[in-house]
Design a protein around this motif. Sequence first.
Motif, mmCIF file in Angstrom:
data_model
loop_
_atom_site.group_PDB
_atom_site.id
_atom_site.type_symbol
_atom_site.label_atom_id
_atom_site.label_comp_id
_atom_site.label_asym_id
_atom_site.label_seq_id
_atom_site.Cartn_x
_atom_site.Cartn_y
_atom_site.Cartn_z
ATOM 1 N N ASP A 1 15.831 -36.640 -83.187
ATOM 2 C CA ASP A 1 16.439 -36.698 -81.860
ATOM 3 C C ASP A 1 16.615 -35.273 -81.323
ATOM 4 O OD1 ASP A 1 16.637 -39.460 -82.069
ATOM 5 O OD2 ASP A 1 18.674 -39.381 -82.886
ATOM 6 N N ILE A 2 16.488 -35.112 -80.018
ATOM 7 C CA ILE A 2 16.535 -33.777 -79.406
ATOM 8 C C ILE A 2 17.858 -33.576 -78.656
ATOM 9 C CG2 ILE A 2 15.450 -32.229 -77.735
ATOM 10 C CD1 ILE A 2 13.832 -32.665 -80.283
ATOM 11 N N THR B 1 16.569 -28.800 -79.232
ATOM 12 C CA THR B 1 16.327 -28.673 -80.654
ATOM 13 C C THR B 1 16.741 -29.941 -81.386
ATOM 14 O OG1 THR B 1 16.837 -27.315 -82.602
ATOM 15 C CG2 THR B 1 18.627 -27.672 -81.062
ATOM 16 N N SER B 2 16.159 -30.136 -82.570
ATOM 17 C CA SER B 2 16.628 -31.210 -83.440
ATOM 18 C C SER B 2 17.802 -30.659 -84.241
ATOM 19 C CB SER B 2 15.513 -31.672 -84.384
ATOM 20 O OG SER B 2 15.277 -30.676 -85.372
ATOM 21 N N GLU C 1 18.328 -36.634 -76.185
ATOM 22 C CA GLU C 1 17.113 -37.428 -75.974
ATOM 23 C C GLU C 1 16.695 -38.070 -77.292
ATOM 24 O OE1 GLU C 1 12.441 -36.863 -74.657
ATOM 25 O OE2 GLU C 1 13.910 -35.315 -74.119
ATOM 26 N N PRO C 2 16.886 -39.377 -77.430
ATOM 27 C CA PRO C 2 16.511 -40.024 -78.690
ATOM 28 C C PRO C 2 15.011 -39.955 -78.937
ATOM 29 C CG PRO C 2 17.058 -41.672 -77.021
ATOM 30 C CD PRO C 2 17.415 -40.336 -76.437
ATOM 31 N N ASP D 1 6.100 -42.495 -80.152
ATOM 32 C CA ASP D 1 4.936 -42.508 -79.278
ATOM 33 C C ASP D 1 3.726 -41.942 -80.032
ATOM 34 O OD1 ASP D 1 5.582 -39.834 -79.458
ATOM 35 O OD2 ASP D 1 6.267 -39.653 -77.383
ATOM 36 N N GLU D 2 2.640 -41.690 -79.328
ATOM 37 C CA GLU D 2 1.409 -41.204 -79.970
ATOM 38 C C GLU D 2 1.632 -39.860 -80.665
ATOM 39 O OE1 GLU D 2 -3.192 -39.930 -78.753
ATOM 40 O OE2 GLU D 2 -1.908 -40.977 -77.310
ATOM 41 N N PHE D 3 2.348 -38.957 -79.977
ATOM 42 C CA PHE D 3 2.619 -37.634 -80.546
ATOM 43 C C PHE D 3 3.452 -37.750 -81.815
ATOM 44 C CE2 PHE D 3 5.708 -34.186 -81.025
ATOM 45 C CZ PHE D 3 4.869 -33.104 -81.199
ATOM 46 N N MET D 4 4.513 -38.576 -81.763
ATOM 47 C CA MET D 4 5.398 -38.719 -82.920
ATOM 48 C C MET D 4 4.687 -39.406 -84.083
ATOM 49 S SD MET D 4 8.353 -37.926 -84.091
ATOM 50 C CE MET D 4 9.267 -37.466 -82.609
ATOM 51 N N SER D 5 3.838 -40.372 -83.785
ATOM 52 C CA SER D 5 3.072 -41.049 -84.837
ATOM 53 C C SER D 5 2.182 -40.051 -85.581
ATOM 54 C CB SER D 5 2.207 -42.160 -84.233
ATOM 55 O OG SER D 5 3.008 -43.184 -83.702
ATOM 56 N N ALA D 6 1.525 -39.181 -84.813
ATOM 57 C CA ALA D 6 0.663 -38.154 -85.430
ATOM 58 C C ALA D 6 1.505 -37.182 -86.258
ATOM 59 C CB ALA D 6 -0.108 -37.411 -84.348
#
Length: 211
Positions: free
Chosen positions: A74-75, A125-126, A169-170, A174-179
């Motif tokens: 999460d950001i 940041t996380s 921002e939870p 998505d595609e980016f996170m899956s990769a």
Amino acid sequence: EEEHINKFLQQFGIISNKGVIDETKYEEWLKSQNLTKTEVEKIALNEIKLKIYNQQNFGHKVEARFLERKNNLDIFVYSLIRLKDFYEAKELYTRILCKEESFGNLAKQHSEGMENKTRGIVGPTSLESTHPALASVLRKATPGEVQPPIKLTGANGAIFLIVRLETFEPAKLDEFMSAKMALEMFDDWLDTKANNLMESILANQCGEDNE
């Protein structure tokens, strides 16, 4: 192959979403990176091959990995004032609550960390490398609400933090996170393979030395 290369170049702002390459910008970027077009094409294709490999071998584990890691993905954006003196921290906290002065001004004037150069702003940041006590407060906080001084104790003694969550921002799968999740699992697998190989080599050497 051209489609993969163009997609790779998009992340550097060299090519538009319509697939049009800015040749001048491309040449300048190549020069700044000390690369040739052939080398860039090779890097781009290797990146695509790695993504395909990761998806085929780790894609079925991506969702589980994401859920396991979500709290650290999460950001957050937050404001921070860091002080060594509790009474000063308490005074500044009260001044912020009473709106005597802005959080940003007080952070710039009084904070004893690098955040004094950003008017107290930290992030986006996380919370992966954030102190657990601070991370816990931020996860429960309401945006815009100033938290009372938090005491953290470390090797250099105690410090007191005044913090205000700005935005949250939870993480989304998505595609980016899956990769990203698939790449993390690939890196873990590679580390395990390397460690096992090293242990095997050392064991063989020890066996030869004992003969």
